[in-house]
Design a protein around this motif. Structure first.
Motif, mmCIF file in Angstrom:
data_model
loop_
_atom_site.group_PDB
_atom_site.id
_atom_site.type_symbol
_atom_site.label_atom_id
_atom_site.label_comp_id
_atom_site.label_asym_id
_atom_site.label_seq_id
_atom_site.Cartn_x
_atom_site.Cartn_y
_atom_site.Cartn_z
ATOM 1 N N TYR A 70 48.030 -0.494 33.480
ATOM 2 C CA TYR A 70 49.068 0.240 34.166
ATOM 3 C C TYR A 70 50.220 -0.725 34.569
ATOM 4 O O TYR A 70 51.227 -0.479 34.525
ATOM 5 N N LEU A 71 49.866 -2.157 34.576
ATOM 6 C CA LEU A 71 50.984 -3.052 34.685
ATOM 7 C C LEU A 71 51.794 -2.984 33.568
ATOM 8 O O LEU A 71 53.002 -3.337 33.521
ATOM 9 N N VAL A 72 51.123 -2.760 32.204
ATOM 10 C CA VAL A 72 51.943 -2.904 31.160
ATOM 11 C C VAL A 72 52.876 -1.843 31.266
ATOM 12 O O VAL A 72 54.076 -1.841 30.638
ATOM 13 N N LYS A 73 52.549 -0.633 31.947
ATOM 14 C CA LYS A 73 53.495 0.396 31.815
ATOM 15 C C LYS A 73 54.585 0.058 32.654
ATOM 16 O O LYS A 73 55.880 0.655 32.698
ATOM 17 N N GLU A 74 54.632 -0.805 33.628
ATOM 18 C CA GLU A 74 55.348 -1.108 34.807
ATOM 19 C C GLU A 74 56.663 -1.802 34.272
ATOM 20 O O GLU A 74 57.645 -1.910 34.590
ATOM 21 N N LEU A 75 56.448 -2.423 33.113
ATOM 22 C CA LEU A 75 57.083 -3.403 32.198
ATOM 23 C C LEU A 75 58.299 -2.370 31.731
ATOM 24 O O LEU A 75 59.668 -2.730 31.929
ATOM 25 N N ASP A 76 58.250 -1.214 31.281
ATOM 26 C CA ASP A 76 58.947 -0.503 30.816
ATOM 27 C C ASP A 76 60.212 -0.048 32.220
ATOM 28 O O ASP A 76 61.322 -0.189 31.752
ATOM 29 N N ILE B 29 58.789 -11.219 33.103
ATOM 30 C CA ILE B 29 57.626 -11.135 32.351
ATOM 31 C C ILE B 29 56.415 -12.068 32.433
ATOM 32 O O ILE B 29 55.403 -11.627 32.101
ATOM 33 N N LEU B 30 56.928 -13.248 32.924
ATOM 34 C CA LEU B 30 55.910 -14.347 33.352
ATOM 35 C C LEU B 30 54.949 -13.830 34.499
ATOM 36 O O LEU B 30 53.893 -13.936 34.325
ATOM 37 N N THR B 31 55.548 -13.212 35.618
ATOM 38 C CA THR B 31 54.950 -12.595 36.329
ATOM 39 C C THR B 31 53.798 -11.514 36.076
ATOM 40 O O THR B 31 52.682 -11.737 36.306
ATOM 41 N N TYR B 32 54.161 -10.876 35.222
ATOM 42 C CA TYR B 32 53.340 -9.726 34.788
ATOM 43 C C TYR B 32 52.247 -10.278 33.536
ATOM 44 O O TYR B 32 51.038 -9.914 33.668
ATOM 45 N N ASN B 33 52.777 -11.191 33.015
ATOM 46 C CA ASN B 33 51.674 -11.625 31.892
ATOM 47 C C ASN B 33 50.776 -12.360 32.978
ATOM 48 O O ASN B 33 49.344 -12.250 32.530
ATOM 49 N N ALA B 34 50.837 -13.214 33.774
ATOM 50 C CA ALA B 34 49.983 -13.740 34.603
ATOM 51 C C ALA B 34 49.074 -12.821 35.417
ATOM 52 O O ALA B 34 47.904 -12.973 35.319
ATOM 53 N N LEU B 35 49.739 -11.854 35.961
ATOM 54 C CA LEU B 35 48.731 -10.721 36.604
ATOM 55 C C LEU B 35 47.888 -9.959 35.660
ATOM 56 O O LEU B 35 46.673 -9.785 35.749
ATOM 57 N N ILE B 36 48.392 -9.506 34.476
ATOM 58 C CA ILE B 36 47.486 -8.895 33.501
ATOM 59 C C ILE B 36 46.735 -9.913 32.837
ATOM 60 O O ILE B 36 45.373 -9.598 32.558
ATOM 61 N N LEU B 37 46.687 -11.098 32.685
ATOM 62 C CA LEU B 37 45.750 -12.179 32.203
ATOM 63 C C LEU B 37 44.733 -12.173 33.288
ATOM 64 O O LEU B 37 43.276 -12.122 32.998
ATOM 65 N N GLY B 38 44.890 -12.321 34.299
ATOM 66 C CA GLY B 38 43.970 -12.300 35.645
ATOM 67 C C GLY B 38 43.030 -11.221 35.600
ATOM 68 O O GLY B 38 41.970 -11.145 35.838
ATOM 69 N N GLU C 274 60.820 -1.900 34.462
ATOM 70 C CA GLU C 274 61.487 -3.064 35.002
ATOM 71 C C GLU C 274 62.302 -3.499 33.805
ATOM 72 O O GLU C 274 62.969 -4.493 33.826
ATOM 73 N N ASN C 275 62.470 -2.739 32.726
ATOM 74 C CA ASN C 275 63.238 -3.184 31.399
ATOM 75 C C ASN C 275 62.658 -4.374 31.118
ATOM 76 O O ASN C 275 63.624 -5.283 30.493
ATOM 77 N N LEU C 276 61.617 -4.628 31.040
ATOM 78 C CA LEU C 276 60.874 -6.015 30.535
ATOM 79 C C LEU C 276 60.241 -5.692 29.154
ATOM 80 O O LEU C 276 59.576 -4.606 28.966
ATOM 81 N N VAL C 277 60.291 -6.468 28.260
ATOM 82 C CA VAL C 277 59.682 -6.268 26.992
ATOM 83 C C VAL C 277 58.436 -7.125 26.727
ATOM 84 O O VAL C 277 58.423 -8.433 27.093
ATOM 85 N N PRO C 278 57.089 -6.375 26.378
ATOM 86 C CA PRO C 278 56.189 -7.313 26.248
ATOM 87 C C PRO C 278 56.061 -8.197 25.157
ATOM 88 O O PRO C 278 56.892 -8.270 24.239
ATOM 89 N N ASN C 279 55.724 -9.641 25.467
ATOM 90 C CA ASN C 279 55.804 -10.407 24.500
ATOM 91 C C ASN C 279 54.122 -11.010 23.847
ATOM 92 O O ASN C 279 53.248 -10.147 24.333
ATOM 93 N N ALA C 280 54.197 -11.999 23.078
ATOM 94 C CA ALA C 280 52.867 -12.405 22.503
ATOM 95 C C ALA C 280 51.848 -12.609 23.670
ATOM 96 O O ALA C 280 50.664 -12.309 23.455
#
Length: 393
Positions: A352-358, A331-340, A360-366
């Motif tokens: 698009y990356l948020v959709k990738e979380l599902d 989730i840290l990887t995706y959060n950093a990419l999304i922020l950038g 990868e079985n990762l849950v979005p956080n704050a």
């Protein structure tokens, strides 16, 4: 800590009387008028007591007191007792004449017996108050003994200094550690490091260099990394680690060292934290050249470094390399990419990356939602930003 230093003893200086007083006054008059021929005629009458009082009378004259001290050493060396020598050391140190003080100390120590340094310390201690001295006088003694590799004496002086609440400066501690390492006494050097850190003496970049040397000799390359977070200056600490990392490959065969991923991750993290992304990339390249495989922490650290500065292209390439090398993104990887992406106004790619979380079985956080809200605000789409906020809330 309930420890309290021992009070500094106070020794009074008896006032000279009779012939002693007359001699001191006449000699002082000749001295301040630079009447050396007349003074030479009095040299047979010099005594340690008289020399001591003359030194005290002229202690504010930075040139004269040293000329007189040297003159006495030629005319009547027996008058240079530990007491008179301690007085000149107080005067020199108080006036920041450290090299002159060390020169005198070296002359004392060259052919001294084992008990002379401690006896000198006691004399310096008892004359400390009436000379209105500074703690630097004890530091000079400790440092000189360290430079001369008189370790037993230096250790004894350090312990006595502690008793009275005096501590050497970090440069003197470094001199002691360096001399120990030169003589392969790594264990004592590290024990001394722990001791002076316990007393809150702040290390500097040279100390860190020596710690690295010490632990490398013991084959414990990772050990210094545990200390790095306690250092006030990450910049200097990381510079040392970088130099070590670059040189390490060439010295591996000689020293039998194998830096791990932890070593390089610490370096990369430090550079990214300081915004020195080019240096972080150099370490990353060096890491791969030494066949140390980057892990999730490595990639996350670099992506986190590039994303806040709006360099999503590099972050994206790192992400692709990560997947290619089958390194698990979290989730840290995706959060950093999304922020950038959001910082560059690329909200669609971020979504698009948020959709990738599902997948990868990762849950979005704050942090995920915070980045998305930031992206909508960048596009001045306040309604969408508020909608994301409500969804998260």
């Amino acid at each position: 800590m309930n420890w309290k230093p021992i009070p500094i003893p106070h020794r009074t200086v008896p006032e000279p009387r009779g012939q002693d007083l007359d001699f001191i006054n006449v000699a002082h008059s000749h001295l301040i008028h630079t009447e050396w021929p007349k003074l030479r005629l009095l040299s047979t009458g010099l005594t340690p007591l008289r020399v001591k009082h003359i030194l005290l009378k002229i202690q504010k004259d930075h040139v004269l007191y040293q000329e007189f001290f040297n003159w006495v050493g030629i005319q009547k060396p027996s008058c240079h007792t530990l007491e008179t020598q301690s007085i000149i050391l107080h005067i020199l140190t108080k006036n920041r004449k450290f090299k002159s003080a060390e020169s005198i100390l070296r002359n004392i120590m060259v052919s001294c017996t084992i008990d002379v340094p401690l006896n000198l310390f006691e004399e310096m201690l008892h004359s400390y108050r009436f000379c209105d001295s500074s703690p630097g006088v004890f530091d000079s003694l400790f440092k000189t003994l360290a430079h001369m590799k008189k370790f037993r004496n230096a250790t004894d002086i350090f312990c006595r200094m502690k008793d009275y609440g005096f501590f050497p400066i970090i440069e003197s501690c470094n001199a002691y550690m360096s001399s120990l390492l030169d003589l392969q006494r790594t264990d004592i050097a590290l024990a001394f490091y722990r001791e002076f850190r316990h007393h809150r003496i702040s290390p500097n970049v040279y100390t860190l260099n020596m710690l690295m040397r010490a632990y490398c000799k013991l084959g414990k390359v990772e050990k210094p990394l545990r200390f790095s977070g306690r250092w006030r200056s990450w910049d200097t600490a990381i510079r040392v680690f970088l130099n070590f990392a670059i040189k390490l490959r060439n010295s591996m065969e000689k020293n039998g060292l194998n830096p791990s991923v932890v070593t390089f991750n610490t370096l990369i993290h430090g550079f990214c934290k300081e915004g020195k992304l080019q240096e972080a990339s150099k370490v990353f390249i060096e890491m791969k050249a030494m066949n140390v495989a980057p892990n999730t922490v490595t990639y996350n650290t670099l992506i986190n470094g590039y994303s806040p500065v709006g360099d999503s292209d590099i972050s994206g390439r790192l992400y692709e390399e990560m997947l290619k090398n089958q390194v698990k993104a979290d989730i840290l990887t995706y959060n950093a990419l999304i922020l950038g992406l959001c910082k560059e106004g690329k909200a669609k790619k971020a979504a698009y990356l948020v959709k990738e979380l599902d997948k990868e079985n990762l849950v979005p956080n704050a942090s995920t939602f915070s980045a998305l809200i930031y992206g909508q605000c960048m596009k001045k789409n306040s309604e969408r930003a508020f909608h994301i906020y409500q969804e998260h809330d």
